[in-house]
Design a protein around this motif. Structure first.
Motif, PDB file in Angstrom:
ATOM      1  N   ARG A  28      29.401  39.269  38.316  1.00 27.03           N
ATOM      2  CA  ARG A  28      30.691  39.696  38.842  1.00 27.03           C
ATOM      3  C   ARG A  28      31.790  38.962  38.098  1.00 27.03           C
ATOM      4  NH1 ARG A  28      32.409  40.273  45.205  1.00 27.03           N
ATOM      5  NH2 ARG A  28      33.701  42.113  44.821  1.00 27.03           N
ATOM      6  N   CYS A  29      32.871  39.677  37.800  1.00 25.45           N
ATOM      7  CA  CYS A  29      33.973  39.107  37.039  1.00 25.45           C
ATOM      8  C   CYS A  29      34.847  38.236  37.936  1.00 25.45           C
ATOM      9  CB  CYS A  29      34.804  40.233  36.426  1.00 25.45           C
ATOM     10  SG  CYS A  29      36.225  39.618  35.512  1.00 25.45           S
ATOM     11  N   ASN A  30      35.112  37.011  37.475  1.00 22.07           N
ATOM     12  CA  ASN A  30      35.967  36.101  38.242  1.00 22.07           C
ATOM     13  C   ASN A  30      37.420  36.566  38.253  1.00 22.07           C
ATOM     14  OD1 ASN A  30      33.649  34.616  38.445  1.00 22.07           O
ATOM     15  ND2 ASN A  30      34.300  32.986  37.030  1.00 22.07           N
ATOM     16  N   ASP A  31      37.804  37.342  37.256  1.00 23.27           N
ATOM     17  CA  ASP A  31      39.210  37.745  37.131  1.00 23.27           C
ATOM     18  C   ASP A  31      39.522  39.068  37.813  1.00 23.27           C
ATOM     19  OD1 ASP A  31      40.145  35.497  35.692  1.00 23.27           O
ATOM     20  OD2 ASP A  31      39.121  36.238  33.899  1.00 23.27           O
ATOM     21  N   CYS A  32      38.654  40.062  37.659  1.00 21.19           N
ATOM     22  CA  CYS A  32      38.991  41.384  38.239  1.00 21.19           C
ATOM     23  C   CYS A  32      38.017  41.813  39.323  1.00 21.19           C
ATOM     24  CB  CYS A  32      39.087  42.442  37.139  1.00 21.19           C
ATOM     25  SG  CYS A  32      37.477  43.026  36.526  1.00 21.19           S
ATOM     26  N   SER A  33      37.022  40.968  39.625  1.00 20.63           N
ATOM     27  CA  SER A  33      36.062  41.216  40.717  1.00 20.63           C
ATOM     28  C   SER A  33      35.093  42.372  40.472  1.00 20.63           C
ATOM     29  CB  SER A  33      36.774  41.470  42.057  1.00 20.63           C
ATOM     30  OG  SER A  33      37.560  40.363  42.389  1.00 20.63           O
ATOM     31  N   PHE A  42      30.563  39.472  28.593  1.00 21.74           N
ATOM     32  CA  PHE A  42      31.988  39.658  28.910  1.00 21.74           C
ATOM     33  C   PHE A  42      32.100  40.728  29.987  1.00 21.74           C
ATOM     34  CE2 PHE A  42      30.504  42.385  25.596  1.00 21.74           C
ATOM     35  CZ  PHE A  42      30.969  43.636  25.957  1.00 21.74           C
ATOM     36  N   CYS A  43      33.254  40.767  30.629  1.00 18.62           N
ATOM     37  CA  CYS A  43      33.487  41.808  31.633  1.00 18.62           C
ATOM     38  C   CYS A  43      33.882  43.094  30.920  1.00 18.62           C
ATOM     39  CB  CYS A  43      34.586  41.393  32.601  1.00 18.62           C
ATOM     40  SG  CYS A  43      35.139  42.748  33.665  1.00 18.62           S
ATOM     41  N   GLN A  44      33.102  44.139  31.168  1.00 19.86           N
ATOM     42  CA  GLN A  44      33.358  45.414  30.478  1.00 19.86           C
ATOM     43  C   GLN A  44      34.639  46.065  31.007  1.00 19.86           C
ATOM     44  OE1 GLN A  44      30.674  48.668  31.119  1.00 19.86           O
ATOM     45  NE2 GLN A  44      30.361  48.991  28.935  1.00 19.86           N
ATOM     46  N   THR A  45      35.081  45.675  32.185  1.00 17.43           N
ATOM     47  CA  THR A  45      36.276  46.281  32.775  1.00 17.43           C
ATOM     48  C   THR A  45      37.552  45.648  32.239  1.00 17.43           C
ATOM     49  OG1 THR A  45      35.006  46.724  34.770  1.00 17.43           O
ATOM     50  CG2 THR A  45      37.411  46.838  34.977  1.00 17.43           C
ATOM     51  N   CYS A  46      37.617  44.288  32.226  1.00 17.40           N
ATOM     52  CA  CYS A  46      38.875  43.638  31.816  1.00 17.40           C
ATOM     53  C   CYS A  46      38.701  42.716  30.607  1.00 17.40           C
ATOM     54  CB  CYS A  46      39.481  42.857  32.985  1.00 17.40           C
ATOM     55  SG  CYS A  46      38.652  41.281  33.316  1.00 17.40           S
ATOM     56  N   ARG A  47      37.486  42.639  30.062  1.00 15.67           N
ATOM     57  CA  ARG A  47      37.192  41.845  28.856  1.00 15.67           C
ATOM     58  C   ARG A  47      37.229  40.335  29.093  1.00 15.67           C
ATOM     59  NH1 ARG A  47      34.619  45.471  25.670  1.00 15.67           N
ATOM     60  NH2 ARG A  47      35.250  47.348  26.695  1.00 15.67           N
ATOM     61  N   SER A  48      37.334  39.918  30.334  1.00 17.56           N
ATOM     62  CA  SER A  48      37.290  38.482  30.626  1.00 17.56           C
ATOM     63  C   SER A  48      35.916  37.913  30.262  1.00 17.56           C
ATOM     64  CB  SER A  48      37.538  38.267  32.124  1.00 17.56           C
ATOM     65  OG  SER A  48      37.176  36.950  32.490  1.00 17.56           O
ATOM     66  N   ASN A  49      35.891  36.628  29.910  1.00 16.42           N
ATOM     67  CA  ASN A  49      34.609  35.965  29.668  1.00 16.42           C
ATOM     68  C   ASN A  49      34.151  35.145  30.877  1.00 16.42           C
ATOM     69  OD1 ASN A  49      34.248  36.893  26.991  1.00 16.42           O
ATOM     70  ND2 ASN A  49      35.790  35.428  26.327  1.00 16.42           N
TER      71      ASN A  49
HETATM   72 ZN   LIG Z   1      36.902  41.745  34.737  1.00  9.89          ZN
END
Ligand SMILES: [Zn+2]
Lengths: 141, 384
Positions: A28-33, A42-49
């Motif tokens: 789960r992405c820490n930035d966009c959930s 990486f997060c495929q939705t917002c590219r966060s690592n």
């Molecule tokens: Zn994300």
């Protein structure tokens, strides 16, 4: 660590560690959930690592299934027929898995499922498998 | 004026169980036939597009082929997109010609999948398209993956096993009219329904063949058309869409990239599905063709199966489809399987299809799909 499939990689280790502990975990992405599966760096939705491994309910619905009569590999011949399924998890991602403790005649698309862990064909590490929840169908198709 | 791309020549080998055949020999035989059919010599070929081989996997198949064939192309490339490969090669060849980078591009595929690999070997090798950690460990196979698509498709549309079977029966009827087809003996709906289960609801006769064989074509410039020995066929429109590789990552189990790919090709050609006289569409499984026929816009959702039962896809039907017999009955030797569809479309448009000829065929649609409805490429071809 030693009860993980030999094919686990750094990116997927958290998933297989969860299975070894009897728990389904997804990234789960820490930035966009956003939840994501299969795992990646990486997060495929917002590219966060910034990603974490979080336990999920292990519940889902039966999106499709097939009873496989012809094994793709010789070492799986003794397992046929087996049930291969697509399971849409409550959190959103789709997983491929095997259905256990049931037979094809009982299955309807949309049925409620829950994860269990076992190792039908592997030398090491349990796989996430699914069985019917309460034997009842959920709403929808 | 900008050069338009034409298909100047086509060639194919025998198809089926070809004892003693090899990947490179099939390539060379098909290539020589296509070059001769275009009225060219091998030295005229300045571009080469190859695909891939399962019996002779190689890092540089296009270079290996060119060396073997004895040519030194100024452009060379190998393409790997499963069942979409052949159509993508034609799309790429047309783009090379229209960009002025090449004059005569040879598109060539071949593999001895049956004698070199066996049906078991082919099934095992193809299972590699499954995700190594999240699909393969559960017993993924390509037929099983298409069976998952089939179950979802049938639940949504009400399609029945008879509707799927109608696709196999029609393919076999078409193949019976092609002297090279691997499987020509007629089959019935009951034969399909009684064949052994592979991955429910798909049965043996819902699945494509495994074959040895090769095919090739030459894409050239429209300004060479008047000097050709045979009628040139124009590449009027091309399109492509790639949405996923692994089935677990597919955006939907009912909508696939064939829709956008075909829309792009129709848009570039300035026509629509209703204008097409003959269609040659990837039919790795019966369900593959049903899903694609509807997504592409030839039939409304759920109507392709009933239409097939009534003969819509046969000669004389509203959309004669896979007039050579397709992957289900003509043959499937890897990337060449998709190229057989293109070769057949060209023969139909030339009026060379003998007893399987669609009368006055002027516009053809070809579609390839790779993976689990993952990579799609569409072509609109027409008489010059
Ligand atoms: Zn994300």
């Amino acid at each position: 660590m030693n009860d993980m499939p030999e094919f686990a990689t750094p990116e997927t280790q958290g998933f297989w560690e969860g299975c070894a502990a009897g728990e389904l975990r997804l990234q789960r992405c820490n930035d966009c959930s956003a939840w994501q599966f299969p795992p990646r760096a990486f997060c495929q939705t917002c590219r966060s690592n910034a990603l974490s491994w979080e336990p999920v309910t292990g519940r889902g619905r039966l999106a499709s299934f097939t009873e496989v009569h012809r094994a793709p590999l010789p070492e799986m011949r003794e397992a046929v027929p087996y049930l291969l399924a697509l399971v849409e998890l409550e959190e959103g991602p789709m997983m491929m898995s095997n259905l256990v403790d049931t037979d094809a005649s009982r299955l309807r698309l949309g049925m409620a499922l829950e994860a269990v862990f076992g190792r039908p064909g592997l030398k090491r590490g349990p796989l996430p498998l699914f069985r019917l929840r309460d034997g009842t169908a959920s709403e929808g198709t | 004026m900008k050069a338009r791309a034409i298909i100047a020549g086509v060639g194919d080998t025998a198809v089926g169980k070809l004892e003693g055949s090899s990947c490179l020999a099939l390539h060379a035989e098909a290539a020589a036939a296509a070059v001769a059919d275009a009225g060219l010599e091998s030295k005229d070929i300045d571009g080469v597009l190859c695909a891939y081989s399962m019996t002779m996997p190689h890092l540089m198949l296009a270079s290996v082929f060119s060396e073997h064939f004895g040519i030194t192309p100024s452009f060379s490339l190998a393409v790997q997109a499963g069942g979409a490969t052949a159509a993508i090669m034609v799309m790429q060849a047309a783009a090379l010609v229209e960009a002025g980078l090449c004059r005569n591009v040879l598109v060539v595929c071949g593999d001895n999948r049956l004698t070199g690999l066996s049906r078991d070997g082919a099934v095992a090798a193809l299972a590699q398209v499954g995700h190594p950690q999240f699909e393969q460990p559960f017993g993924f196979s390509v037929p099983a993956a298409y069976a998952l698509v089939a179950r979802a498709y049938m639940a949504e549309t009400g399609a029945t096993p008879e509707h799927l079977a109608a696709i196999a029966v029609t393919a076999r009827r078409h193949a019976g009219r092609h002297p090279k087809a691997q499987m020509r003996a007629p089959i019935t709906i009951d034969d399909v329904l009684d064949s052994r289960p592979i991955a429910t609801p798909l049965r043996l006769l819902d699945c494509c063949l495994v074959s040895d064989g090769g095919a090739a074509l030459v894409v050239g410039r429209s300004d060479m058309a008047r000097d050709l020995p045979r009628r040139a066929i124009s590449v009027l429109g091309t399109g492509q869409m790639n949405t996923h590789e692994h089935l677990v990552a597919a955006p939907s189990l009912s909508e696939f990239g064939c829709k956008a790919s075909a829309a792009q090709a129709f848009g570039r050609a300035g026509i629509g599905p209703g204008d097409i006289d003959v269609a040659e569409i990837y039919d790795s499984f019966t369900v593959t063709l049903l899903v694609e026929l509807e997504s592409i816009g030839f039939f409304a959702r759920g109507e392709a199966g009933p239409a097939a039962l009534e003969g819509a896809l046969d000669l004389g039907g509203t959309l004669p489809c896979n007039t050579h017999g397709g992957l289900l009955s003509f043959g499937h030797s890897g990337a060449a399987g998709g190229l057989f569809h293109v070769v057949e479309a060209v023969r139909q448009l030339r009026g060379d299809a003998a007893e399987r000829q669609v009368p006055n065929a002027e516009l053809a649609f070809v579609h390839g799909d790779g993976g689990i409805l993952s990579a799609h490429c569409s072509l609109v071809l027409g008489r010059v």
